[in-house]
Design an enzyme around this catalytic site. Structure first.
Site, PDB file in Angstrom:
ATOM      1  N   ASP A 188       0.826  -1.211   0.000  1.00  0.00           N
ATOM      2  CA  ASP A 188       0.000   0.000   0.000  1.00  0.00           C
ATOM      3  C   ASP A 188       0.860   1.261   0.000  1.00  0.00           C
ATOM      4  O   ASP A 188       0.415   2.306   0.460  1.00  0.00           O
ATOM      5  CB  ASP A 188      -0.963  -0.006   1.204  1.00  0.00           C
ATOM      6  CG  ASP A 188      -0.255  -0.166   2.537  1.00  0.00           C
ATOM      7  OD1 ASP A 188       0.984  -0.281   2.561  1.00  0.00           O
ATOM      8  OD2 ASP A 188      -0.965  -0.163   3.565  1.00  0.00           O
TER       9      ASP A 188
ATOM     10  N   LYS B  90       5.118   4.224  18.846  1.00  0.00           N
ATOM     11  CA  LYS B  90       4.327   5.403  19.249  1.00  0.00           C
ATOM     12  C   LYS B  90       4.925   6.157  20.456  1.00  0.00           C
ATOM     13  O   LYS B  90       4.343   6.168  21.548  1.00  0.00           O
ATOM     14  CB  LYS B  90       2.890   4.987  19.550  1.00  0.00           C
ATOM     15  CG  LYS B  90       2.237   4.381  18.328  1.00  0.00           C
ATOM     16  CD  LYS B  90       0.767   4.140  18.501  1.00  0.00           C
ATOM     17  CE  LYS B  90       0.221   3.560  17.219  1.00  0.00           C
ATOM     18  NZ  LYS B  90      -0.835   2.629  17.343  1.00  0.00           N
TER      19      LYS B  90
ATOM     20  N   ASP C  72       1.481   6.103   2.252  1.00  0.00           N
ATOM     21  CA  ASP C  72       0.769   4.828   2.181  1.00  0.00           C
ATOM     22  C   ASP C  72      -0.711   5.154   2.045  1.00  0.00           C
ATOM     23  O   ASP C  72      -1.162   6.181   2.544  1.00  0.00           O
ATOM     24  CB  ASP C  72       1.062   3.951   3.403  1.00  0.00           C
ATOM     25  CG  ASP C  72       0.365   4.457   4.639  1.00  0.00           C
ATOM     26  OD1 ASP C  72      -0.816   4.154   4.804  1.00  0.00           O
ATOM     27  OD2 ASP C  72       0.991   5.194   5.417  1.00  0.00           O
TER      28      ASP C  72
HETATM   29  P1  GTP Z   1      -5.567  -2.219   7.925  1.00  0.00           P
HETATM   30  O1  GTP Z   1      -6.553  -3.317   8.196  1.00  0.00           O
HETATM   31  O2  GTP Z   1      -6.252  -0.958   7.514  1.00  0.00           O
HETATM   32  O3  GTP Z   1      -4.547  -2.020   8.993  1.00  0.00           O
HETATM   33  O4  GTP Z   1      -4.783  -2.617   6.608  1.00  0.00           O
HETATM   34  P2  GTP Z   1      -3.829  -3.832   6.223  1.00  0.00           P
HETATM   35  O5  GTP Z   1      -3.758  -4.888   7.271  1.00  0.00           O
HETATM   36  O6  GTP Z   1      -4.233  -4.255   4.867  1.00  0.00           O
HETATM   37  O7  GTP Z   1      -2.488  -3.083   6.045  1.00  0.00           O
HETATM   38  P3  GTP Z   1      -1.259  -2.827   7.002  1.00  0.00           P
HETATM   39  O8  GTP Z   1      -0.835  -1.434   6.783  1.00  0.00           O
HETATM   40  O9  GTP Z   1      -1.584  -3.238   8.379  1.00  0.00           O
HETATM   41  O10 GTP Z   1      -0.201  -3.830   6.388  1.00  0.00           O
HETATM   42  C1  GTP Z   1       0.849  -3.425   5.539  1.00  0.00           C
HETATM   43  C2  GTP Z   1       0.900  -4.297   4.303  1.00  0.00           C
HETATM   44  O11 GTP Z   1       1.042  -5.659   4.661  1.00  0.00           O
HETATM   45  C3  GTP Z   1      -0.363  -4.190   3.452  1.00  0.00           C
HETATM   46  O12 GTP Z   1       0.038  -4.111   2.098  1.00  0.00           O
HETATM   47  C4  GTP Z   1      -1.105  -5.484   3.726  1.00  0.00           C
HETATM   48  O13 GTP Z   1      -1.793  -5.957   2.558  1.00  0.00           O
HETATM   49  C5  GTP Z   1       0.014  -6.442   4.067  1.00  0.00           C
HETATM   50  N1  GTP Z   1      -0.387  -7.428   5.065  1.00  0.00           N
HETATM   51  C6  GTP Z   1      -0.814  -7.181   6.337  1.00  0.00           C
HETATM   52  N2  GTP Z   1      -1.095  -8.331   6.943  1.00  0.00           N
HETATM   53  C7  GTP Z   1      -0.840  -9.331   6.054  1.00  0.00           C
HETATM   54  C8  GTP Z   1      -0.953 -10.763   6.117  1.00  0.00           C
HETATM   55  O14 GTP Z   1      -1.353 -11.357   7.115  1.00  0.00           O
HETATM   56  N3  GTP Z   1      -0.579 -11.452   4.992  1.00  0.00           N
HETATM   57  C9  GTP Z   1      -0.139 -10.828   3.863  1.00  0.00           C
HETATM   58  N4  GTP Z   1       0.189 -11.583   2.801  1.00  0.00           N
HETATM   59  N5  GTP Z   1      -0.051  -9.487   3.767  1.00  0.00           N
HETATM   60  C10 GTP Z   1      -0.397  -8.749   4.871  1.00  0.00           C
END
Ligand code: GTP
Length: 354
Positions: free
Chosen positions: A106, A157, A217
């Site tokens: 993202d 944080k 992001d």
């Molecule tokens: P929120 O639910 O809004 O926090 O979004 P997110 O979990 O999709 O994104 P976050 O910013 O927490 O994670 C950063 C990146 O890691 C994003 O591109 C997610 O798609 C990816 N990501 C997070 N958790 C996983 C997971 O369990 N597996 C995989 N394959 N990708 C993950």
């Protein structure tokens, strides 16, 4: 070189846009976000890309296929349940035998990956983490380094009194695959909370590569909208495709109009703004700073300000959609409705006049 892109998250903070569309596929300038990331990697000759998927994997696969249309080779790895950022890469370990990039799926950046790779080699680190400065570090995990860039602490944080740096983890890593031995198999495990602090405790070398590159992001609707505004201001020239625009309609600033849009008489569109393919803007409507997805219909005299509307939304005539509003797909807004600022409307909702 190989890269892994993490695209398995649920994107909860970007709802209601991610109720039907996985975060990696939300349109940015009318193309799926992930397509921009793939083009970015390709511009550094990184063409062997592994996508780790979990939530809604099918739309990504069917759009990108084997990657050949985009000049890359794509390998998909689907998790049955979310494994977290490090767990997802562990799951792809069989494809990784030399240092490789990992990118959160993202992130939009123009960070120089070639320079980051040179830094990684020069420091002989096990891990390099791209770092980016932010104005308010107290809402992020910050990364404290010494003068050479070697990471000393990760601080989650920090209170303003504890702030020693404004550099945060930018979600781009270079990893020696050896360090994956510290990640348990088939277990939810995160780089930022688990693996990296664990490696520091063991005395392994982790370096932060800081830069002033553009970085954002798209985790929240506010940042998703900001990315559009930033990109249109920087690259907005020559983005329009075929559309029908009435001679009395006016556009000002950078406006991207998708294919087969219809723009009626006395419409006024103030950029930066994006209209998805097939959108229809009726007489006298005013749009400023908005991002509309596909087939959005905006009725006569409606006013839209810095808002986002998902696919097939219908905005009745004379309605006012104020700053920060986010409409999921297929939302219907009755004529002459006034939404409160920053409304979040779930897909398929019919909003009656209030
Ligand atoms: P929120 O639910 O809004 O926090 O979004 P997110 O979990 O999709 O994104 P976050 O910013 O927490 O994670 C950063 C990146 O890691 C994003 O591109 C997610 O798609 C990816 N990501 C997070 N958790 C996983 C997971 O369990 N597996 C995989 N394959 N990708 C993950």
């Amino acid at each position: 070189m190989k890269a892994v892109i993490l695209v398995g998250g649920e994107g909860t903070r970007l709802r209601p846009l991610t109720c039907n569309t996985v975060k990696a596929m939300v349109p940015v300038l009318n193309r799926p976000f992930l397509e921009h990331m793939i083009c970015y990697l390709r511009s550094y000759e990184i063409r062997d890309i592994i996508l780790t998927l979990c939530h809604l994997p099918d739309s990504i696969r069917s759009y990108f296929g084997d990657g050949s249309k985009f000049g890359v080779k794509l390998t998909y790895i689907v998790e049955e349940s979310p494994l977290g950022t490090a767990g997802a890469v562990k799951n792809a370990q069989r494809y990784l035998d030399e240092p490789f990039f990992i990118l959160n799926g993202d992130i939009f950046t123009d960070l120089d990956l070639g320079a980051m790779l040179a830094f990684y080699k020069q420091t002989r680190a096990k891990v390099s983490i791209a770092l980016t400065p932010v104005e308010n570090p107290t809402i992020y995990g910050v990364v404290e380094t010494d003068a050479q860039g070697r990471v000393r602490h990760f601080i989650e944080k920090p209170a303003w009194g504890e702030v020693t740096t404004n550099l945060i983890n930018a979600g781009i890593y270079l990893l020696n695959p050896e360090v994956l031995s510290g990640v348990p198999q088939d277990t939810h495990f995160m780089f930022e909370h688990h693996l990296f602090p664990q490696l520091l405790d063991k005395g392994e070398s982790i370096y932060g590569y800081s830069s002033e590159a553009y970085w954002i992001d798209i985790g929240t609707p506010e940042k998703y909208l900001k990315l559009h505004h930033d990109l249109l201001k920087r690259y907005g020239e020559g983005l329009t495709t075929q559309y029908s625009i009435h001679p009395s309609a006016q556009t000002e600033g950078k406006v991207l109009i998708g294919s087969e849009c219809h723009i009626g008489p006395r419409v006024r569109i103030e950029g930066p703004a994006t209209l998805g393919p097939g959108s229809r803007i009726e007489e006298g409507a005013q749009i400023s700073g908005a991002v509309l997805w596909r087939n959005v219909q905006v009725g006569r005299q409606a006013i839209l300000e810095n808002c986002i509307a998902g696919d097939n939304c219908f905005i009745g005539s004379g309605s006012f959609i104020p700053q920060g509003s986010v409409l999921g797909d297929n939302v219907v807004i009755e004529s002459k409705s006034n939404l409160p600022p920053s409304s979040r409307i779930w897909p398929g909702t019919k909003v009656v006049k209030h």
